[in-house]
Design an enzyme around this catalytic site. Structure first.
Site, PDB file in Angstrom:
ATOM      1  N   GLU A  12     -15.384   2.920-110.324  1.00 10.75           N
ATOM      2  CA  GLU A  12     -16.263   2.562-111.432  1.00 10.75           C
ATOM      3  C   GLU A  12     -16.104   3.519-112.607  1.00 10.75           C
ATOM      4  OE1 GLU A  12     -17.820  -0.129-111.627  1.00 10.75           O
ATOM      5  OE2 GLU A  12     -18.062  -0.843-109.565  1.00 10.75           O
TER       6      GLU A  12
ATOM      7  N   ASP B  86      -9.357  -8.020-106.030  1.00 11.50           N
ATOM      8  CA  ASP B  86      -9.144  -8.820-107.232  1.00 11.50           C
ATOM      9  C   ASP B  86      -8.212  -8.176-108.250  1.00 11.50           C
ATOM     10  OD1 ASP B  86     -11.134  -6.911-107.525  1.00 11.50           O
ATOM     11  OD2 ASP B  86     -12.454  -8.153-108.727  1.00 11.50           O
TER      12      ASP B  86
ATOM     13  N   GLU C 160     -16.964 -12.674-114.998  1.00 11.12           N
ATOM     14  CA  GLU C 160     -15.644 -13.202-114.650  1.00 11.12           C
ATOM     15  C   GLU C 160     -15.477 -14.684-114.986  1.00 11.12           C
ATOM     16  OE1 GLU C 160     -15.979  -9.371-112.704  1.00 11.12           O
ATOM     17  OE2 GLU C 160     -17.326 -11.095-112.759  1.00 11.12           O
TER      18      GLU C 160
ATOM     19  N   THR D  43      -9.471  -4.744-116.811  1.00 10.06           N
ATOM     20  CA  THR D  43     -10.384  -5.483-115.941  1.00 10.06           C
ATOM     21  C   THR D  43     -11.831  -5.355-116.399  1.00 10.06           C
ATOM     22  OG1 THR D  43     -10.784  -5.993-113.617  1.00 10.06           O
ATOM     23  CG2 THR D  43     -10.974  -3.695-114.254  1.00 10.06           C
TER      24      THR D  43
END
Length: 659
Positions: free
Chosen positions: A88, A227, A339, A425
């Site tokens: 993170e 992912d 997403e 991302t």
């Protein structure tokens, strides 16, 4: 909407890491009840402000951006003695600092703003990158998932595969500006992960032991836990020009499309035995995958999966954290994840189909109606009840508003050329010029072989090797797809429609309903069968009208339980087959990708034919049953035209038969 969310954070929460939108105050680590791993994103470094920096520029809020940069430079410290997530901190803080630096550098070069700026954000990013490097001090070279302290030391426990993908790429960007050390460290970790793939099928698991390299969780999919590993193999190639990353991505992609993709679903399989799905539910993080498929040039499966996700959101207002293959809620939380909006944006960029503007409109309306509160936007604790959670994660500002704003905004109205950037991302913007403004590339010797790096910018036109079950595009622009997949060629890869033909009077075969198939059950019967409504209609419990159902084609509504469960209940009651009818109001085959039902693992015990009708087509059958005592149907691969051909034929969902 952004002003409301960002303004609430700055008014009620800054300099805390996050806003608590129900309490109208900041969330400070250690001063609120622990939320477990979720709190590892909070490092006492004004997380939301850093994560939002480049969003301010995209939305043309340049005064607010300059003020935010000043606040970060003056107030943020990285040497806090607190446990943080390597992952993170990497994607949100390191990525936010780099995105902010790039925007500041761009505006300064224009000579209008930030003339005082002297790369302070870049220096902070480099500092943070080196603080993260001790996490790689393990036997395998795979990083610890947590740093005991940003100041010093490391933690323990296994690590998810996506940590490798996300860490390597971000640290590689730091390398572009500084030294080779961080890139080599990250590359070694990624090499280990590639080496640990299942060699026979090129699948990887989701959790790996960082000490011995053994897989802890062997389920393979494209959602949580893995992912961005796939995302950053592609993007590491784009930015760094190393063909190794593209080769690995292509190998994994072929495996995904062969084993994991069950159009329109993406179901996890066992990496060592991928022929059987190991769970019947999907998690919301896989919603990024259609966007990656757009970048890959494989539009048809991207459209199909995105449409499936849209149907889930229409049914539940938001995408639940996890949902079953028949769209029932598996895990009801929705923390305002971006997403689905991300993939919507990429599909609109690729197709310019205004349908995706309508999808975006529905996202906006749901956020305003069900998530907006007095002090920002609140995560949804349960999509079934609408109950809120006192939480507004930084990614909501960093990603959701960026993708939605870009979806609806004309390119000429943006303060930058968005096609000159690549999205991380966390949706931070990195310029494609990074791929050319660097010294000659080294050679990759970390696995004992040499691969020459393509040091020229690869972000123009890329020739991909032949692929299995993919789109016919051989060449595509990575800046954004400019040509659609050839429809006839793409259609050959689709799901073949089935027919439910109403034979009894007064229809006499003239009414044909377009149906979707199942991946389990027997082939369609060639015999005529009467139709009866299952009781209960959803067929999730023992069938109460067994006498009426026996030997008939049962009608059952989708929802509440798996298709396979319904099929077993009706098969046990003696039904000769099942016609499932969608529970989404107004759904029809003319507007939606044909739906293919999947099972729940082993379905060899189900031996009756099964078909699926969208709500519009199903209603035709329900109306016929309510008006006429006896209704007989024929299930077939194509209509049987009776009494002189097609002249008076009524085909509901005709476009599937006219192709």
């Amino acid at each position: 909407m952004f002003d409301h969310a960002y303004g609430s954070y700055m008014k009620h929460a800054y300099p805390a890491d996050e806003l608590m939108p129900l309490s109208c105050r900041g969330r400070v680590r250690g001063m609120e009840p622990s939320r477990g791993d979720v709190d590892d994103a909070l490092g006492k470094f004004s997380l939301t402000l850093i994560d939002t920096l480049d969003t301010l520029v995209v939305l043309n809020k340049l005064d607010e951006f300059e003020d935010a940069v000043r606040k970060v430079v003056l107030d943020v410290r990285l040497d806090n003695d607190v446990v943080v997530s390597v992952f993170e901190t990497n994607i949100r803080v390191l990525g936010g600092l780099l995105g902010g630096h790039i925007m500041a550098d761009m505006l300064k070069a224009q000579g209008m703003r930030l003339q005082w700026y002297k790369d302070e954000l870049l220096h902070l990013a480099r500092d943070l990158g080196y603080r993260l490097l001790p996490a790689f001090n393990t036997t395998s070279g795979l990083p610890y998932p947590r740093l005991i302290s940003v100041r010093n030391g490391v933690g323990t426990t296994p690590v998810c595969s996506w940590v490798e993908g996300r860490v390597i790429w971000r640290l590689c960007v730091v390398y572009v500006h500084s030294s080779l050390r961080s890139q080599d460290t990250a590359r070694r970790a990624l090499d280990v992960l590639w080496e640990k793939r299942q060699k026979g099928n090129d699948l990887v698991g989701t959790v790996i032991n960082i000490h011995n390299g053994d897989w802890v969780r062997r389920d393979s999919g494209v959602g949580a836990g893995i992912d961005s590993y796939y995302e950053y193999l592609m993007k590491a190639y784009i930015l760094l020009g190393d063909d190794t990353y593209l080769d690995r991505f292509n190998a994994h992609y072929v495996a995904i499309m062969k084993y994991i993709s069950q159009p329109p679903l993406l179901l996890n399989v066992h990496m060592h035995n991928p022929t059987v799905s190991i769970r019947s539910w999907m998690d919301s993080l896989l919603a990024f995958f259609p966007g990656l498929q757009v970048l890959r040039g494989d539009l048809k499966p991207a459209i199909e999966t995105h449409e499936m996700l849209y149907q889930v959101t229409k049914q539940h207002k938001f995408l639940p954290e996890a949902f079953t293959s028949d769209f029932a809620v598996y895990w009801a939380q929705h923390p305002l994840r971006p997403e689905f909006a991300e993939s919507t944006y990429f599909l609109y960029k690729a197709t310019r189909d205004p349908y995706y503007l309508q999808v975006g409109k529905s996202i906006v309306e749901s956020l305003n109606e069900y998530a907006r509160v007095a002090c920002g936007f609140a995560a949804v604790q349960d999509v079934r009840t609408g109950r809120h959670e006192d939480r507004m994660d930084s990614f909501f500002l960093a990603e959701m508003f960026k993708y939605l704003y870009l979806l609806f905004t004309e390119k000429r109205d943006l303060p930058l050329d968005i096609d000159d950037f690549i999205f991380t991302t966390e949706a931070h913007l990195l310029p494609l010029s990074l791929s050319t403004a660097r010294p000659p590339c080294p050679r990759n010797m970390t696995l004992g072989y040499s691969v020459t790096l393509a040091c020229q910018s690869p972000y123009s036109v890329v020739s991909l090797p032949p692929q299995q079950d993919a789109s016919p595009l051989g060449l595509f622009s990575l800046k954004f797809i400019t040509e659609l997949v050839d429809p006839p060629a793409a259609e050959q890869q689709g799901i073949s429609p089935l027919a439910v033909q109403v034979l009894s009077p007064p229809f006499f075969g003239r009414t044909v309903l377009t149906a979707g198939p199942a991946q389990f059950g027997m082939d369609l019967t060639k015999q005529e069968h009467g139709v009866v409504l299952s009781e209960p209609y959803q067929a999730c419990a023992a069938i109460s009208n067994r006498k009426e159902v026996q030997g008939k084609m049962a009608l059952a509504q989708r929802g509440e339980c798996m298709f396979a469960t319904k099929a077993r209940n009706l098969q046990e009651a003696g039904a000769s087959g099942v016609i499932f009818i969608d529970n989404a109001e107004g759904s029809c085959s003319e507007e939606m990708v044909l739906f293919q039902m999947v099972g729940d693992g082993s379905t060899s015990d189900i031996v009756i034919p099964l078909v699926f009708l969208f709500q519009k087509e199903g209603q035709v059958l329900l109306d016929a049953l309510s008006q006429h005592r006896n209704v007989d149907v024929l299930l077939a691969t194509k209509p049987v035209f009776l009494g002189g051909g097609k002249r008076n034929q009524t085909v509901v969902g005709a476009e599937h038969w006219m192709r």
